[in-house]
Design a protein around this motif. Sequence first.
Motif, mmCIF file in Angstrom:
data_model
loop_
_atom_site.group_PDB
_atom_site.id
_atom_site.type_symbol
_atom_site.label_atom_id
_atom_site.label_comp_id
_atom_site.label_asym_id
_atom_site.label_seq_id
_atom_site.Cartn_x
_atom_site.Cartn_y
_atom_site.Cartn_z
ATOM 1 N N GLY A 1 0.835 -1.213 0.000
ATOM 2 C CA GLY A 1 0.000 0.000 0.000
ATOM 3 C C GLY A 1 0.865 1.257 0.000
ATOM 4 N N ILE A 2 1.932 1.250 0.788
ATOM 5 C CA ILE A 2 2.807 2.441 0.855
ATOM 6 C C ILE A 2 3.503 2.649 -0.486
ATOM 7 C CG2 ILE A 2 4.855 3.431 1.948
ATOM 8 C CD1 ILE A 2 4.098 1.875 4.488
ATOM 9 N N LEU A 3 3.925 1.552 -1.107
ATOM 10 C CA LEU A 3 4.612 1.682 -2.401
ATOM 11 C C LEU A 3 3.668 2.255 -3.462
ATOM 12 C CD1 LEU A 3 6.676 -1.627 -2.385
ATOM 13 C CD2 LEU A 3 7.585 0.698 -2.261
ATOM 14 N N ALA A 4 2.366 2.027 -3.268
ATOM 15 C CA ALA A 4 1.397 2.539 -4.238
ATOM 16 C C ALA A 4 1.069 4.010 -3.968
ATOM 17 C CB ALA A 4 0.130 1.700 -4.181
ATOM 18 N N GLY A 5 1.500 4.522 -2.808
ATOM 19 C CA GLY A 5 1.243 5.929 -2.480
ATOM 20 C C GLY A 5 0.261 6.074 -1.332
ATOM 21 N N VAL A 6 0.580 6.993 -0.399
ATOM 22 C CA VAL A 6 -0.321 7.197 0.751
ATOM 23 C C VAL A 6 -0.728 8.664 0.867
ATOM 24 C CG1 VAL A 6 0.344 5.244 2.213
ATOM 25 C CG2 VAL A 6 1.731 7.281 2.256
ATOM 26 N N GLN A 7 -1.760 8.883 1.664
ATOM 27 C CA GLN A 7 -2.302 10.235 1.837
ATOM 28 C C GLN A 7 -1.472 11.016 2.858
ATOM 29 O OE1 GLN A 7 -5.066 11.268 0.029
ATOM 30 N NE2 GLN A 7 -4.829 9.289 -0.986
ATOM 31 N N SER A 8 -1.711 12.300 2.896
ATOM 32 C CA SER A 8 -0.863 13.184 3.696
ATOM 33 C C SER A 8 -0.782 12.801 5.187
ATOM 34 C CB SER A 8 -1.327 14.623 3.566
ATOM 35 O OG SER A 8 -2.644 14.726 4.038
ATOM 36 N N GLY A 9 -1.884 12.359 5.781
ATOM 37 C CA GLY A 9 -1.902 12.116 7.228
ATOM 38 C C GLY A 9 -0.801 11.196 7.725
ATOM 39 N N SER A 10 -0.556 10.103 7.002
ATOM 40 C CA SER A 10 0.423 9.140 7.505
ATOM 41 C C SER A 10 1.659 9.042 6.617
ATOM 42 C CB SER A 10 -0.255 7.768 7.648
ATOM 43 O OG SER A 10 -1.035 7.495 6.515
ATOM 44 N N ARG A 11 1.853 10.055 5.769
ATOM 45 C CA ARG A 11 2.970 10.045 4.814
ATOM 46 C C ARG A 11 4.329 9.838 5.472
ATOM 47 N NH1 ARG A 11 3.519 15.388 1.458
ATOM 48 N NH2 ARG A 11 3.752 15.992 3.616
ATOM 49 N N ASN A 12 4.663 10.702 6.436
ATOM 50 C CA ASN A 12 6.012 10.672 7.013
ATOM 51 C C ASN A 12 6.261 9.350 7.731
ATOM 52 O OD1 ASN A 12 4.991 13.362 6.644
ATOM 53 N ND2 ASN A 12 6.979 14.021 7.417
#
Length: 401
Positions: A263-274
């Motif tokens: 899921g992270i490799l596919a891209g995540v939203q701003s809230g849990s990015r860092n």
Amino acid sequence: VILNPLSEDAERIVRRHRGEKLVSGEVFEHARRLVEWRAGKRRVIPRSLLSGYDEEVDVLAQRLLFLTAALNFTPYSSELKLVRECVQALSKARLMALGLAREREVLSIASEFFDIRIGSPTVEGGMRFNGVLVGKRELFAREQLRYGEPWRIRYAVSWRSLSRIIRARELRFIDLYLIRGLALLSFNDLIEYYSKLLGLKVEDYITSRFEELQGREAKELSSSTRQLRELLTSIAAELYKGPAVSGRAARLRSEHFPPCIKGILAGVQSGSRNYAITVLLTSFLSYARAAPKTARQPRIRDYIKDPRVLSEEILPLIYQAASRCTPPLFEDQPGERLNILYHLGFGMSSELRMENSGRSPWYFPPNCEKIRREAPGLCRPDEMCREIKNPLSYYFASFRK
Ligand code: SF4
């Protein structure tokens, strides 16, 4: 005397003897016996560990085991699992040995973790747990008619006090006998859940000491901990047929990544990015690729000799995932590039130089429970997630399968 090895009383004993008795031969011998029974074919806890032991030595020996595990093994390694299971099994066996005859003592120990309501029978055949009345029909529904006193429902605790065990997948919510928010328990259930919770607390303790000790110059406690380390490794290897987080350093195979990493490799939203990129993905990819065998202040350069592994395999995956975030991570936070190298152990440097490895701790991937707590949206468990507690274990377990 049965002491929770993490209780305040136990802490006082450890403080009193810190440094001297903790590494004495007597404590080491006892620590050895606390785990050695798992190695035999019969795997029976010796009587000498159930009663008649010196409780101070017992507390110190357990603490010595915890420190040995934290200093030498990664969290969720089979050695840590071994220590945890031994403590859990011992606590269960010691409480069972007290039996219903010494119910008050058992309840006083278990009340360290649970607010226990003791049921009183009603004339209609039901039970009252303080203000909550459970009718006869309800009480004996769902095959609750088990034989023998230790199996009869006697207590109630809030189901929430069991949530830590449920989250760790050591207990299924649907297996609880729930009435109006209370989980109804027998004497045996109470001991079972107390021991499980103690085991999880021990695991948390060792993991937190591991995280604390990472990157620090931690000295070996003594030569006895070296022997203890070897003993844990040999028993764990025999018991679990290969360490839980074992793996060979090899090219990354994305088909074995757990769902959170995919899921992270596919891209995540701003809230849990860092958190997703810097904390989880960075540590996961580097540990999965390097597969360090030891937890004693590992440095990437001891496992990865060719810097291109970092610059051409690991970092591009991290940077691509960062650019797929919404909004792209480095666009508004370019400093996060530095942070990624910091988490890989290169200190606050913008340049990837292998000789800088070891300037900061090389962070171990957080466990699943922590991920669900810190960034719940990242965890999308699949069937295999039921068997593991850390994304790294998922990866190596998937390889094994
Ligand atoms: S259970 Fe663990 S490995 Fe599976 S998706 Fe959630 S965080 Fe990842």
